[in-house]
Motif scaffolding. Sequence first.
Motif, mmCIF file in Angstrom:
data_model
loop_
_atom_site.group_PDB
_atom_site.id
_atom_site.type_symbol
_atom_site.label_atom_id
_atom_site.label_comp_id
_atom_site.label_asym_id
_atom_site.label_seq_id
_atom_site.Cartn_x
_atom_site.Cartn_y
_atom_site.Cartn_z
ATOM 1 N N PHE A 136 1.598 -9.435 -15.271
ATOM 2 C CA PHE A 136 0.399 -10.115 -15.736
ATOM 3 C C PHE A 136 0.535 -10.411 -17.244
ATOM 4 C CE2 PHE A 136 -3.963 -10.064 -17.368
ATOM 5 C CZ PHE A 136 -4.600 -10.885 -16.452
ATOM 6 N N PRO A 137 0.078 -11.559 -17.761
ATOM 7 C CA PRO A 137 -0.723 -12.602 -17.122
ATOM 8 C C PRO A 137 0.089 -13.735 -16.499
ATOM 9 C CG PRO A 137 -0.633 -13.015 -19.463
ATOM 10 C CD PRO A 137 0.178 -11.765 -19.224
ATOM 11 N N PHE A 138 1.415 -13.636 -16.520
ATOM 12 C CA PHE A 138 2.241 -14.710 -15.955
ATOM 13 C C PHE A 138 2.261 -14.674 -14.429
ATOM 14 C CE2 PHE A 138 4.101 -13.162 -19.984
ATOM 15 C CZ PHE A 138 3.805 -14.257 -20.771
ATOM 16 N N ASN A 139 2.101 -13.493 -13.874
ATOM 17 C CA ASN A 139 2.069 -13.315 -12.427
ATOM 18 C C ASN A 139 1.057 -12.219 -12.136
ATOM 19 O OD1 ASN A 139 2.463 -12.779 -9.729
ATOM 20 N ND2 ASN A 139 4.667 -12.444 -9.868
ATOM 21 N N SER A 140 -0.027 -12.555 -11.440
ATOM 22 C CA SER A 140 -1.110 -11.599 -11.197
ATOM 23 C C SER A 140 -0.948 -10.825 -9.895
ATOM 24 C CB SER A 140 -2.462 -12.327 -11.192
ATOM 25 O OG SER A 140 -2.485 -13.318 -10.165
ATOM 26 N N HIS A 141 0.226 -10.897 -9.274
ATOM 27 C CA HIS A 141 0.445 -10.193 -8.001
ATOM 28 C C HIS A 141 0.439 -8.680 -8.216
ATOM 29 C CE1 HIS A 141 1.864 -9.585 -3.918
ATOM 30 N NE2 HIS A 141 2.773 -8.735 -4.378
ATOM 31 N N TRP A 142 -0.207 -7.977 -7.280
ATOM 32 C CA TRP A 142 -0.250 -6.525 -7.326
ATOM 33 C C TRP A 142 0.949 -5.944 -6.579
ATOM 34 C CZ3 TRP A 142 -3.939 -3.347 -9.685
ATOM 35 C CH2 TRP A 142 -5.047 -4.017 -10.234
ATOM 36 N N TYR A 143 1.573 -4.932 -7.170
ATOM 37 C CA TYR A 143 2.714 -4.246 -6.552
ATOM 38 C C TYR A 143 2.348 -2.777 -6.357
ATOM 39 C CZ TYR A 143 5.401 -8.377 -7.933
ATOM 40 O OH TYR A 143 5.869 -9.670 -8.086
ATOM 41 N N ALA A 144 2.622 -2.258 -5.171
ATOM 42 C CA ALA A 144 2.308 -0.854 -4.874
ATOM 43 C C ALA A 144 3.306 -0.318 -3.864
ATOM 44 C CB ALA A 144 0.885 -0.720 -4.329
ATOM 45 N N ALA A 145 3.961 0.791 -4.213
ATOM 46 C CA ALA A 145 4.901 1.415 -3.280
ATOM 47 C C ALA A 145 4.166 2.210 -2.207
ATOM 48 C CB ALA A 145 5.868 2.327 -4.034
ATOM 49 N N SER A 146 2.976 2.718 -2.523
ATOM 50 C CA SER A 146 2.137 3.445 -1.563
ATOM 51 C C SER A 146 2.833 4.663 -0.963
ATOM 52 C CB SER A 146 1.666 2.502 -0.439
ATOM 53 O OG SER A 146 0.904 1.442 -0.943
ATOM 54 N N ILE A 147 3.531 5.426 -1.796
ATOM 55 C CA ILE A 147 4.219 6.608 -1.289
ATOM 56 C C ILE A 147 3.637 7.907 -1.827
ATOM 57 C CG2 ILE A 147 6.390 5.392 -0.869
ATOM 58 C CD1 ILE A 147 7.464 6.573 -3.480
ATOM 59 N N VAL A 148 2.788 7.832 -2.858
ATOM 60 C CA VAL A 148 2.233 9.037 -3.469
ATOM 61 C C VAL A 148 0.732 8.836 -3.653
ATOM 62 C CG1 VAL A 148 2.233 10.528 -5.503
ATOM 63 C CG2 VAL A 148 4.385 9.610 -4.653
ATOM 64 N N PHE A 149 -0.049 9.861 -3.320
ATOM 65 C CA PHE A 149 -1.490 9.828 -3.536
ATOM 66 C C PHE A 149 -1.761 9.863 -5.042
ATOM 67 C CE2 PHE A 149 -5.844 11.642 -3.245
ATOM 68 C CZ PHE A 149 -6.394 10.699 -2.394
ATOM 69 N N ILE A 150 -2.979 9.483 -5.439
ATOM 70 C CA ILE A 150 -3.306 9.417 -6.856
ATOM 71 C C ILE A 150 -3.156 10.772 -7.544
ATOM 72 C CG2 ILE A 150 -5.780 9.819 -6.511
ATOM 73 C CD1 ILE A 150 -6.259 7.774 -8.775
ATOM 74 N N PHE A 151 -3.278 11.852 -6.782
ATOM 75 C CA PHE A 151 -2.968 13.192 -7.285
ATOM 76 C C PHE A 151 -2.082 13.880 -6.265
ATOM 77 C CE2 PHE A 151 -3.815 17.787 -7.293
ATOM 78 C CZ PHE A 151 -3.357 18.101 -8.563
ATOM 79 N N ASP A 152 -0.885 14.258 -6.688
ATOM 80 C CA ASP A 152 0.048 14.939 -5.804
ATOM 81 C C ASP A 152 0.232 16.375 -6.299
ATOM 82 O OD1 ASP A 152 2.808 15.884 -4.875
ATOM 83 O OD2 ASP A 152 2.535 14.060 -3.696
#
Length: 381
Positions: A136-152
């Motif tokens: 961002f701001p050139f590319n607003s795509h969201w990237y997420a690996a989704s392998i770890v909870f917000i608190f591990d």
Amino acid sequence: MEPVTHILTGACLARTGFNRRAAYTTLAMAVAAELPDIDTLWSLRGPVEGFQHHRGITHTFLGLPFEAALVVAAIYGLHRWRLARSQRVTGESSSPRKPLTAAPVRWGLLYLFTLLALLSHLLLDYTNNYGLRPFFPFNSHWYAASIVFIFDPLIFALLLGGLVLPALFRLVGSEVGARRQPFPGRGLAIAALLGIVSLWTLREVEHTRAIQLALAQSTVAPSAPVVDPSASADAPLAPPAPPQSYLAPQHVLANPDPLSPFHWSAVLDYGPFYQLAEIDTRNGVVDLADHTLPKPNRSAAVLAAEASPLGRAFIDWSPMPLIDAIQPEPFAPTRVIFRDPRFMGDVPMLRSEDHTPLTAVVEIDSHNRVVGQIMDGREQK
């Protein structure tokens, strides 16, 4: 990730040996590892502003060099203050002055180490399912690996152990007369970080397996064949029915459990509806929810809510927005509710919530005008 994990990561990175190369490294890296979350100050202007700008420019590759410069400038000011204070204390004394820092003062190296700590923040945020927009701001795509909870808890314990155990060993060593080391804990800090990488690897493998299991086992029949119970056994055979068609999920998102790398809460997108599932990758079991989450009709109220500032921000962020439109009573504004199915699974830290986390509500009047915006129970004034 939550703030303490970020700070501990920065401090642990410094202890791997960077603190031997430049003074103030541990302080700089601990502060920098959490600094991108300064964007939470946007919430002072209201929940919609806070949601729009969360993980925005401060969480980008463009913003990191400026943040590193800010941290180093602040520490430079601290160093100058300490130097002036030391000169006032020593005065005209002829005794040799004790160095202010154990490591040499090297501002260029400190800037690079600070950048590394800032990058660690982006990496940690990328591993959870909220994601970030690094280009961002050139590319607003969201990237997420989704392998770890917000608190591990395991990551937290590894980092805490890598920082606390050296101090404990140093205390024990001082009692038995062992020689004090100026930079203790390098081996344990490296071991803690390697442990985190190993956990990420395991979770990435299980995350991929969870998606594969969902795609392989999660098919539904749009309609079941009808059998006439009154038909006689001697009646002529009916022509064969056409082959039964099945729907397969178009897209699957698997979301992490904070405790087990083998339990995943999945969201399956079938086109006209979503379905939730709990996946046990250890036993290869996919437990589908007993109900589906239909997608909304494209009514005028829904379209107006989607065009609102909160609606645009939510749809831009959520890969699978779930939208419901309800009118509590006649002539009352229509409440268009935005939810993200990724946060609706059977997750221990979310079960006690009265509502789905990160829920947005846009109120639309009879003329399809926005009359209210509410994010997680907080109304935008």
